[in-house]
Design an enzyme around this catalytic site. Structure first.
Site, PDB file in Angstrom:
ATOM      1  N   HIS A  22       0.840  -1.195   0.000  1.00  0.00           N
ATOM      2  CA  HIS A  22       0.000   0.000   0.000  1.00  0.00           C
ATOM      3  C   HIS A  22       0.877   1.248   0.000  1.00  0.00           C
ATOM      4  O   HIS A  22       1.771   1.392   0.819  1.00  0.00           O
ATOM      5  CB  HIS A  22      -0.907  -0.010   1.235  1.00  0.00           C
ATOM      6  CG  HIS A  22      -1.747   1.201   1.367  1.00  0.00           C
ATOM      7  ND1 HIS A  22      -1.875   1.881   2.549  1.00  0.00           N
ATOM      8  CD2 HIS A  22      -2.497   1.876   0.467  1.00  0.00           C
ATOM      9  CE1 HIS A  22      -2.674   2.918   2.364  1.00  0.00           C
ATOM     10  NE2 HIS A  22      -3.062   2.934   1.115  1.00  0.00           N
ATOM     11  N   ASP A  30       6.431   6.089 -21.736  1.00  0.00           N
ATOM     12  CA  ASP A  30       6.469   5.945 -23.190  1.00  0.00           C
ATOM     13  C   ASP A  30       7.846   5.477 -23.659  1.00  0.00           C
ATOM     14  O   ASP A  30       8.780   5.356 -22.863  1.00  0.00           O
ATOM     15  CB  ASP A  30       6.038   7.248 -23.867  1.00  0.00           C
ATOM     16  CG  ASP A  30       6.969   8.423 -23.594  1.00  0.00           C
ATOM     17  OD1 ASP A  30       8.203   8.255 -23.600  1.00  0.00           O
ATOM     18  OD2 ASP A  30       6.455   9.540 -23.394  1.00  0.00           O
ATOM     19  N   ASP A  64      -4.972   3.672  -4.731  1.00  0.00           N
ATOM     20  CA  ASP A  64      -5.080   4.153  -3.351  1.00  0.00           C
ATOM     21  C   ASP A  64      -6.271   5.100  -3.198  1.00  0.00           C
ATOM     22  O   ASP A  64      -6.389   6.087  -3.928  1.00  0.00           O
ATOM     23  CB  ASP A  64      -3.789   4.861  -2.950  1.00  0.00           C
ATOM     24  CG  ASP A  64      -3.639   5.022  -1.450  1.00  0.00           C
ATOM     25  OD1 ASP A  64      -4.628   4.865  -0.721  1.00  0.00           O
ATOM     26  OD2 ASP A  64      -2.503   5.306  -1.010  1.00  0.00           O
ATOM     27  N   TYR A 112       9.509  13.585 -12.958  1.00  0.00           N
ATOM     28  CA  TYR A 112      10.744  12.787 -13.030  1.00  0.00           C
ATOM     29  C   TYR A 112      11.186  12.319 -11.642  1.00  0.00           C
ATOM     30  O   TYR A 112      11.580  11.173 -11.460  1.00  0.00           O
ATOM     31  CB  TYR A 112      11.871  13.583 -13.702  1.00  0.00           C
ATOM     32  CG  TYR A 112      11.898  13.438 -15.203  1.00  0.00           C
ATOM     33  CD1 TYR A 112      12.712  12.508 -15.818  1.00  0.00           C
ATOM     34  CD2 TYR A 112      11.106  14.238 -16.014  1.00  0.00           C
ATOM     35  CE1 TYR A 112      12.753  12.371 -17.192  1.00  0.00           C
ATOM     36  CE2 TYR A 112      11.127  14.114 -17.391  1.00  0.00           C
ATOM     37  CZ  TYR A 112      11.958  13.178 -17.979  1.00  0.00           C
ATOM     38  OH  TYR A 112      11.976  13.035 -19.345  1.00  0.00           O
ATOM     39  N   TYR A 130       5.147  12.385 -23.846  1.00  0.00           N
ATOM     40  CA  TYR A 130       4.513  12.714 -22.557  1.00  0.00           C
ATOM     41  C   TYR A 130       3.439  11.702 -22.155  1.00  0.00           C
ATOM     42  O   TYR A 130       2.580  12.001 -21.338  1.00  0.00           O
ATOM     43  CB  TYR A 130       3.921  14.129 -22.560  1.00  0.00           C
ATOM     44  CG  TYR A 130       4.861  15.173 -23.109  1.00  0.00           C
ATOM     45  CD1 TYR A 130       5.988  15.561 -22.389  1.00  0.00           C
ATOM     46  CD2 TYR A 130       4.626  15.754 -24.350  1.00  0.00           C
ATOM     47  CE1 TYR A 130       6.866  16.514 -22.892  1.00  0.00           C
ATOM     48  CE2 TYR A 130       5.498  16.711 -24.863  1.00  0.00           C
ATOM     49  CZ  TYR A 130       6.622  17.086 -24.135  1.00  0.00           C
ATOM     50  OH  TYR A 130       7.475  18.024 -24.630  1.00  0.00           O
ATOM     51  N   ASN A 132       2.970   9.256 -20.055  1.00  0.00           N
ATOM     52  CA  ASN A 132       3.520   8.663 -18.838  1.00  0.00           C
ATOM     53  C   ASN A 132       2.537   8.860 -17.690  1.00  0.00           C
ATOM     54  O   ASN A 132       1.953   9.926 -17.551  1.00  0.00           O
ATOM     55  CB  ASN A 132       4.848   9.345 -18.464  1.00  0.00           C
ATOM     56  CG  ASN A 132       5.814   9.412 -19.624  1.00  0.00           C
ATOM     57  OD1 ASN A 132       6.177   8.405 -20.199  1.00  0.00           O
ATOM     58  ND2 ASN A 132       6.219  10.619 -19.979  1.00  0.00           N
TER      59      ASN A 132
END
Length: 148
Positions: A22, A30, A64, A112, A130, A132
């Protein structure tokens, strides 16, 4: 092959998803993302695009629901106010698989840093830039029992 488990989820990825606890996070990135350099654990999903892989993972991984934010996406040129069509596809899929959970756009450096701290990275062959996303793992609540 297993009954009810998407074929995209190979043994290595299934083991990682199962081992996550958890609050652990997994990033799907990508084909241009520097995954090899940044991963604590790297799963190659060569030949697969992001959206089908995200759908397969969200079919087995609980998101979550204890924290206000558990789904994070990259931003166009690092600007969270910008979105590409792939981001809309991510949001639609997440709304289906994790209803009520918003996908939060992160600035480039923040995204990042969060990927580098992730439990694992799944490197897809997604050609769109982009494309991701980071998913924070939740829990599977026990079934309710009636007391006698």
């Amino acid at each position: 092959m297993l009954i009810g488990i998407p074929a995209l989820l190979g043994p290595e990825l299934l083991a990682i998803l199962r081992a996550m606890g958890h609050g652990d996070e997994i990033a799907l990135v990508d084909g241009n993302y520097p995954a090899e350099e940044q991963a604590n654990r790297l799963v190659r999903a060569d030949g697969h695009h992001l959206i089908p892989m995200l759908d397969a993972i969200l079919s087995v991984l609980p998101v979550d629901d204890v924290v206000p934010e558990a789904l994070f996406r990259a931003s166009v040129r690092g600007d969270p106010s910008l979105a590409d069509p792939v981001h809309h596809e991510i949001e639609v899929l997440c709304a289906k698989r994790a209803p009520g959970r918003k996908v939060v756009a992160l600035a480039g450096a923040d995204f990042y840093a969060r990927v580098r701290a992730a439990h694992a990275i799944v490197a897809t062959s997604e050609p769109r830039l982009y494309a991701n996303i980071i998913i924070r793992k939740g829990v599977i609540h026990p079934p309710e029992t009636t007391r006698q």
